[in-house]
Write a protein that holds these residues in place. Sequence first.
Motif, PDB file in Angstrom:
ATOM      1  N   SER A  30      -7.461  17.423  32.092  1.00 12.39           N
ATOM      2  CA  SER A  30      -6.188  17.789  32.714  1.00 12.39           C
ATOM      3  C   SER A  30      -5.392  18.767  31.851  1.00 12.39           C
ATOM      4  CB  SER A  30      -5.356  16.543  33.011  1.00 12.39           C
ATOM      5  OG  SER A  30      -5.049  15.842  31.831  1.00 12.39           O
ATOM      6  N   SER A  34      -4.016  22.020  33.719  1.00 16.39           N
ATOM      7  CA  SER A  34      -2.573  22.243  33.791  1.00 16.39           C
ATOM      8  C   SER A  34      -2.169  23.641  33.332  1.00 16.39           C
ATOM      9  CB  SER A  34      -1.840  21.197  32.945  1.00 16.39           C
ATOM     10  OG  SER A  34      -2.093  21.390  31.562  1.00 16.39           O
ATOM     11  N   ALA A 154      -1.570  16.001  32.462  1.00 18.55           N
ATOM     12  CA  ALA A 154      -0.813  16.883  33.355  1.00 18.55           C
ATOM     13  C   ALA A 154       0.660  16.911  32.969  1.00 18.55           C
ATOM     14  CB  ALA A 154      -0.982  16.429  34.802  1.00 18.55           C
ATOM     15  N   PHE A 158       2.800  20.059  31.618  1.00 16.18           N
ATOM     16  CA  PHE A 158       4.068  20.492  32.220  1.00 16.18           C
ATOM     17  C   PHE A 158       5.137  20.666  31.147  1.00 16.18           C
ATOM     18  CE2 PHE A 158       8.178  19.296  34.202  1.00 16.18           C
ATOM     19  CZ  PHE A 158       8.295  20.363  35.079  1.00 16.18           C
ATOM     20  N   GLY A 242      -1.988  24.998  40.555  1.00 15.31           N
ATOM     21  CA  GLY A 242      -0.972  25.670  39.752  1.00 15.31           C
ATOM     22  C   GLY A 242      -0.756  27.107  40.192  1.00 15.31           C
ATOM     23  N   LEU A 260       0.739  18.266  38.701  1.00 13.76           N
ATOM     24  CA  LEU A 260       1.231  16.989  38.168  1.00 13.76           C
ATOM     25  C   LEU A 260       1.358  15.954  39.288  1.00 13.76           C
ATOM     26  CD1 LEU A 260       2.398  15.206  35.934  1.00 13.76           C
ATOM     27  CD2 LEU A 260       4.627  16.279  36.344  1.00 13.76           C
TER      28      LEU A 260
END
Length: 406
Positions: A30, A34, A154, A158, A242, A260
């Motif tokens: 992840s 991300s 995730a 972020f 994304g 997310l």
Amino acid sequence: MDLKHQLGYPKEHIRWAVLSFFLAQGLCFSSWASRIPDIKEHFEVDYAFYWGLVLFMIPVGKFVAIPLAGYLVSKLGSRIMVQVSIMGYALSLFAIGAAEHIYALGVFLFSFGVFWNLCDISLNTQGIGIERLYGRTIMASFHGGWSLAACLGALIGFIMIVSDVSPFYHFSFIAIIILLTTFISRKYLQEDVIIETPQQEKTFQKETQSFNWRKPERLLLQLGLMGLFALIVESAMFDWSGIYFESVLQVPKALQIGFLVFMVMMTVGRFLTNYAYRLLGKKKVIQVAGSFIFAGFFISAWLGEIFDTMALKVIVNSLGFMLVGLGISCMVPTIYSIVGMKAKTPVGIALTILSSISFVGSLIAPLLIGAITQAFNIKYAYMLVGLLGLGIVLMATFNSAFKMKE
């Protein structure tokens, strides 16, 4: 002699150690996913199909690793291969963050795919050994741990994006965590134990040979196609969610929460799957899952841009991504469960056939979505992927192979 002395460590310590590697794998995956928009931006790739080709290197690496994983795990054992593969996975993530040329990025993504699959096979082999040790099914807890770690990854991603931390420092931080985990937990990993007697091995070989010349049974072909659809959906979300928030919605980085919320709901869905089985039965679970996938993609694609307010855009698209996350969460576990219930083919062979068919979805998705995005727009690619959810519903509803006693 008690069990602790036979194994060298209490079985609880062994279980937690194996779980820590599942957590590390989910965190690594992840973390990469991300930061895909930032990496795309760093290399200034505006041609969507070209970016699809770059992402295509991951499933190519996973495909190459399929025969390699079986050979290495059988020769070296899963204990060694878990350590080698998780370190290779972490170092590949670090290399992706450090890449300065698009061709180097392609090589590192290929390596990422290879170690991804090596890690999958060797870790699940350790997990099977833990199940034998406990004498009950606990694999779901390992995969649930993977999902939780992927959620955490995730969230960290972020925070890194909002804090304007580059992928290089982000991936370096994650790689260090994974390497430390490996150093701490490696001693608890167990050597593989072959429990088959010569008679059991002879029987298995006979069964294998008897199925080599037959075409796969109808159920496996149908479930394999369903798995193929599921992997295309996963790729659309893992690799492009994304980018969707960035290019279609054009929201600031602080509001790019698509990946997310998808991962959070995918994790929630996995922990609710067993309850859904008891409430609805497996066939209806598949129908509901396909409906969520269809609805989620079309909510985002049709309604995602009609609002002028940025907040409403984010809310509506997040709702769509949440539905997709819930829908896809139970697809692979349910398909595998149905194989165990209904397949006439020996389970090991059945899962190999199923995985081989399903894996085509991972190969198709980057090129398909990249080509449609380049020719039209990514929202049209998402509409097409959403139709696969409808296809899953129709397959589960009208095909006699999915009629089962719940």
